[in-house]
Design a protein around this motif. Structure first.
Motif, PDB file in Angstrom:
ATOM      1  N   VAL A 169      50.698  27.554  35.679  1.00  0.00           N
ATOM      2  CA  VAL A 169      49.968  26.324  35.343  1.00  0.00           C
ATOM      3  C   VAL A 169      48.706  26.201  36.201  1.00  0.00           C
ATOM      4  N   HIS A 170      48.821  26.535  37.478  1.00  0.00           N
ATOM      5  CA  HIS A 170      47.653  26.460  38.365  1.00  0.00           C
ATOM      6  C   HIS A 170      46.559  27.412  37.882  1.00  0.00           C
ATOM      7  N   LEU A 171      46.956  28.618  37.478  1.00  0.00           N
ATOM      8  CA  LEU A 171      45.973  29.576  36.982  1.00  0.00           C
ATOM      9  C   LEU A 171      45.377  29.106  35.658  1.00  0.00           C
ATOM     10  N   ARG A 172      46.204  28.515  34.806  1.00  0.00           N
ATOM     11  CA  ARG A 172      45.695  27.988  33.536  1.00  0.00           C
ATOM     12  C   ARG A 172      44.677  26.869  33.776  1.00  0.00           C
ATOM     13  N   MET A 173      44.975  25.989  34.704  1.00  0.00           N
ATOM     14  CA  MET A 173      44.044  24.894  35.016  1.00  0.00           C
ATOM     15  C   MET A 173      42.707  25.451  35.502  1.00  0.00           C
ATOM     16  N   LEU A 174      42.789  26.513  36.284  1.00  0.00           N
ATOM     17  CA  LEU A 174      41.572  27.136  36.795  1.00  0.00           C
ATOM     18  C   LEU A 174      40.730  27.695  35.653  1.00  0.00           C
ATOM     19  N   VAL A 175      41.400  28.386  34.729  1.00  0.00           N
ATOM     20  CA  VAL A 175      40.683  28.978  33.596  1.00  0.00           C
ATOM     21  C   VAL A 175      40.148  27.895  32.667  1.00  0.00           C
ATOM     22  N   GLU A 176      40.987  26.877  32.403  1.00  0.00           N
ATOM     23  CA  GLU A 176      40.544  25.813  31.502  1.00  0.00           C
ATOM     24  C   GLU A 176      39.341  25.065  32.085  1.00  0.00           C
ATOM     25  N   ALA A 177      39.311  24.938  33.416  1.00  0.00           N
ATOM     26  CA  ALA A 177      38.202  24.219  34.044  1.00  0.00           C
ATOM     27  C   ALA A 177      36.876  24.935  33.825  1.00  0.00           C
ATOM     28  N   ALA A 192      37.620  31.565  43.190  1.00  0.00           N
ATOM     29  CA  ALA A 192      39.012  31.091  43.217  1.00  0.00           C
ATOM     30  C   ALA A 192      40.012  32.243  43.247  1.00  0.00           C
ATOM     31  N   ASP A 193      39.486  33.482  43.256  1.00  0.00           N
ATOM     32  CA  ASP A 193      40.332  34.683  43.283  1.00  0.00           C
ATOM     33  C   ASP A 193      41.333  34.685  42.129  1.00  0.00           C
ATOM     34  N   ALA A 194      40.820  34.483  40.917  1.00  0.00           N
ATOM     35  CA  ALA A 194      41.685  34.485  39.734  1.00  0.00           C
ATOM     36  C   ALA A 194      42.395  35.819  39.580  1.00  0.00           C
ATOM     37  N   ASN A 195      41.688  36.909  39.881  1.00  0.00           N
ATOM     38  CA  ASN A 195      42.317  38.238  39.795  1.00  0.00           C
ATOM     39  C   ASN A 195      43.503  38.341  40.744  1.00  0.00           C
ATOM     40  N   GLY A 196      43.314  37.874  41.979  1.00  0.00           N
ATOM     41  CA  GLY A 196      44.389  37.931  42.959  1.00  0.00           C
ATOM     42  C   GLY A 196      45.574  37.068  42.563  1.00  0.00           C
ATOM     43  N   LEU A 406      50.822  38.370  30.382  1.00  0.00           N
ATOM     44  CA  LEU A 406      50.047  38.462  31.623  1.00  0.00           C
ATOM     45  C   LEU A 406      49.233  39.750  31.669  1.00  0.00           C
ATOM     46  N   ASP A 407      49.801  40.831  31.125  1.00  0.00           N
ATOM     47  CA  ASP A 407      49.027  42.075  31.023  1.00  0.00           C
ATOM     48  C   ASP A 407      47.806  41.870  30.135  1.00  0.00           C
ATOM     49  N   GLY A 408      48.027  41.142  29.015  1.00  0.00           N
ATOM     50  CA  GLY A 408      46.910  40.835  28.129  1.00  0.00           C
ATOM     51  C   GLY A 408      45.862  39.988  28.822  1.00  0.00           C
ATOM     52  N   ALA A 409      46.321  39.022  29.622  1.00  0.00           N
ATOM     53  CA  ALA A 409      45.386  38.174  30.367  1.00  0.00           C
ATOM     54  C   ALA A 409      44.581  38.999  31.360  1.00  0.00           C
ATOM     55  N   ALA A 410      45.254  39.958  32.019  1.00  0.00           N
ATOM     56  CA  ALA A 410      44.558  40.802  32.991  1.00  0.00           C
ATOM     57  C   ALA A 410      43.484  41.648  32.324  1.00  0.00           C
ATOM     58  N   SER A 411      43.768  42.140  31.124  1.00  0.00           N
ATOM     59  CA  SER A 411      42.769  42.947  30.417  1.00  0.00           C
ATOM     60  C   SER A 411      41.558  42.109  30.018  1.00  0.00           C
ATOM     61  N   HIS A 412      41.804  40.852  29.639  1.00  0.00           N
ATOM     62  CA  HIS A 412      40.687  39.968  29.286  1.00  0.00           C
ATOM     63  C   HIS A 412      39.891  39.540  30.523  1.00  0.00           C
ATOM     64  N   LEU A 413      40.617  39.357  31.640  1.00  0.00           N
ATOM     65  CA  LEU A 413      39.942  38.928  32.862  1.00  0.00           C
ATOM     66  C   LEU A 413      38.994  40.004  33.383  1.00  0.00           C
ATOM     67  N   ASP A 421      38.353  32.328  26.065  1.00  0.00           N
ATOM     68  CA  ASP A 421      39.313  31.704  25.158  1.00  0.00           C
ATOM     69  C   ASP A 421      40.540  32.594  24.967  1.00  0.00           C
ATOM     70  N   LEU A 422      40.350  33.900  24.907  1.00  0.00           N
ATOM     71  CA  LEU A 422      41.485  34.817  24.769  1.00  0.00           C
ATOM     72  C   LEU A 422      42.330  34.835  26.041  1.00  0.00           C
ATOM     73  N   LEU A 423      41.671  34.781  27.181  1.00  0.00           N
ATOM     74  CA  LEU A 423      42.385  34.718  28.456  1.00  0.00           C
ATOM     75  C   LEU A 423      43.249  33.460  28.520  1.00  0.00           C
ATOM     76  N   ALA A 424      42.688  32.329  28.154  1.00  0.00           N
ATOM     77  CA  ALA A 424      43.432  31.067  28.180  1.00  0.00           C
ATOM     78  C   ALA A 424      44.628  31.101  27.226  1.00  0.00           C
TER      79      ALA A 424
END
Length: 458
Positions: A169-177, A192-196, A406-413, A421-424
């Motif tokens: 949820v914290h990571l989602r809030m970061l991306v949505e922001a 914000a070190d989203a990758n980390g 999460l793997d899909g999110a990492a590829s988009h990031l 939008d795909l990451l979110a």
């Protein structure tokens, strides 16, 4: 809440059969009227009262303890009445029938399987993983499984899932922001070190998945099929592993004609061992049926013990038949199903017998500890630490889905242009998969499947 979840329900809460004590449970609105009808008086909350349980004519059905648990401080979160009587099936049926009769005016009905626990879930007393742990604790076949189910019931597994959800949820809030600041999204996420954060979340999911796999082994156990040619010692091996003379053992080839199974435990893991007919060409109709059933069991196995006879390794026809069985096993079984080659009768083996593989003597009992250890190794079991909690296949499927998203999110990031939008969306789907475990995002159909597997009265 659906209409049928607001009904008052009643059921026998103890297992069928005779026992010293049996319990009839009532849950819902107006259970005090049922208590008044059977007990002839009102009951003090959470205080056991010894008295006669009376039928409609005022005659005593039995004497026992009555306890009233006002909601929400009860198992279901509703008003609950428990009648503890002698555990004869006729007595309990009479008490249940009297409860249904006395509650007819309030629409009381017999409970469905698992409905008391389902109401505990719907009323927020427990989450779905804890509800499943109740059934798993009841069904546990080993001490290790019971302890792990107890940890899940206490909320250990749910706490792990909630921790993953909070991080997600914290990571989602970061991306949505970042959607509000499209020109600054890359710098914002980097600072914000989203990758980390995502990498740490992936590692945590992997760790939880590992413990869940161990818990699933404790719950489900593994099906191990003993296969091989006639007289290789398959029935002797079953008897040796079980520590009992379960299968008939003779020198006559083809003695075993049907499937014979026994559940044992190794380090607390249930092992469902299946002995099968010897695999060969046969003109005997009954033996052919047994061989067909043997292949069917092999096809459904989690692991196969391919038993070889060390005393016949010099016979060309024997080794050719072994090779033919090995070829069919490789064609029939998925790659992830292990085949353990076990060399039996080492006590009578020639000096030049092969030294590789697992060597045993089912008759003398030698080599069995090494075989047990290898069985656990090939299915991924590790000596159970205290932190293992019980888990089900649906939990593993949900965690696999989380990992994939999460793997899909990492590829988009890491993709050029950062498709935000795909990451979110991948992160949203990962959270939904996590919520399925605890029941915060669960279809009614799934709830029906889960609770229908419970016993009536639970």
């Amino acid at each position: 809440m659906l209409a049928h979840h607001s009904d008052t329900i009643a059921a026998i809460a103890t297992a069928p059969g005779r026992g010293a004590v049996g319990i009839v449970r009532v849950s819902g609105k107006d259970v005090s009227s049922v208590a008044q009808a059977l007990c002839g008086r009102s009951l003090k909350p959470r205080e056991a009262t010894y008295l006669p349980f009376r039928d409609a004519r005022g005659e005593a059905i039995d004497h026992g303890l009555a306890i009233h648990f006002p909601g929400p401080n009860s198992y279901t979160g509703e008003d609950v009445l428990e009648l503890q009587a002698h555990g004869g099936p006729v007595v309990l049926q009479l008490l249940l029938a009297r409860c249904l009769e006395a509650g007819a005016a309030i629409g009381i009905r017999p409970a469905r399987p698992g409905e008391f626990t389902e109401r505990a879930f719907l009323n927020g007393k427990i989450d779905l993983a804890q509800a499943e742990a109740i059934a798993d604790l009841i069904d546990a076949s080993t001490e290790a499984a019971a302890r792990s189910a107890g940890r899940s019931l206490s909320g250990a597994f749910s706490q792990e899932i909630h921790g993953l959800r909070d991080a997600l949820v914290h990571l989602r809030m970061l991306v949505e922001a970042t959607l509000d600041f499209p020109d600054e999204e890359i710098d914002f996420l980097q600072k914000a070190d989203a990758n980390g954060q995502l990498l740490k979340l992936q590692q945590s999911v992997t760790a939880v998945m590992h413990r869940a796999r161990q818990g699933a082994l404790l719950r489900e156990g593994i099906k191990v099929v003993i296969a091989g040619q006639p007289n290789a010692g398959k029935s002797s091996l079953l008897n040796a592993l079980a520590g009992a003379e379960l299968a008939i053992v003779t020198a006559v080839a083809g003695t075993t004609r049907d499937v014979l199974g026994q559940t044992i435990q190794i380090e607390g893991v249930p092992i469902h061992v299946v002995d099968t007919a010897g695999l060969r060409e046969s003109d005997d109709e009954v033996e052919r049926i047994g061989i067909t059933r043997a292949w069917s069991q092999i096809e459904d196995a989690d692991a196969v013990l391919f038993l070889h006879d060390l005393t016949r390794i010099d016979a060309a026809d024997y080794t050719e038949a072994d090779a033919a069985i090995a070829r069919r096993l490789s064609e029939l079984l998925p790659q992830q199903v292990p085949v353990i080659h076990v060399w039996n009768k080492q006590d009578a083996a020639p000096a030049h017998a092969p030294r590789s593989g697992v060597r045993i003597s089912a008759k003398a009992g030698t080599g069995l500890d090494a075989l047990r250890r290898q069985l656990l190794d090939v299915v991924g079991w590790q000596s159970a630490p205290e932190g293992i909690y019980i888990a089900r296949e649906r939990h593993l499927q949900a965690l696999r889905a989380v990992g994939a998203h999460l793997d899909g999110a990492a590829s988009h990031l890491g993709a050029p242009g950062l498709p935000l939008d795909l990451l979110a969306e991948e992160l949203r789907l990962a959270q939904n998969a996590l919520n399925e475990i605890t029941g915060e995002f669960t279809s009614d159909d799934l709830l029906g499947v889960i609770f229908s597997s419970f016993c009536i009265g639970k």
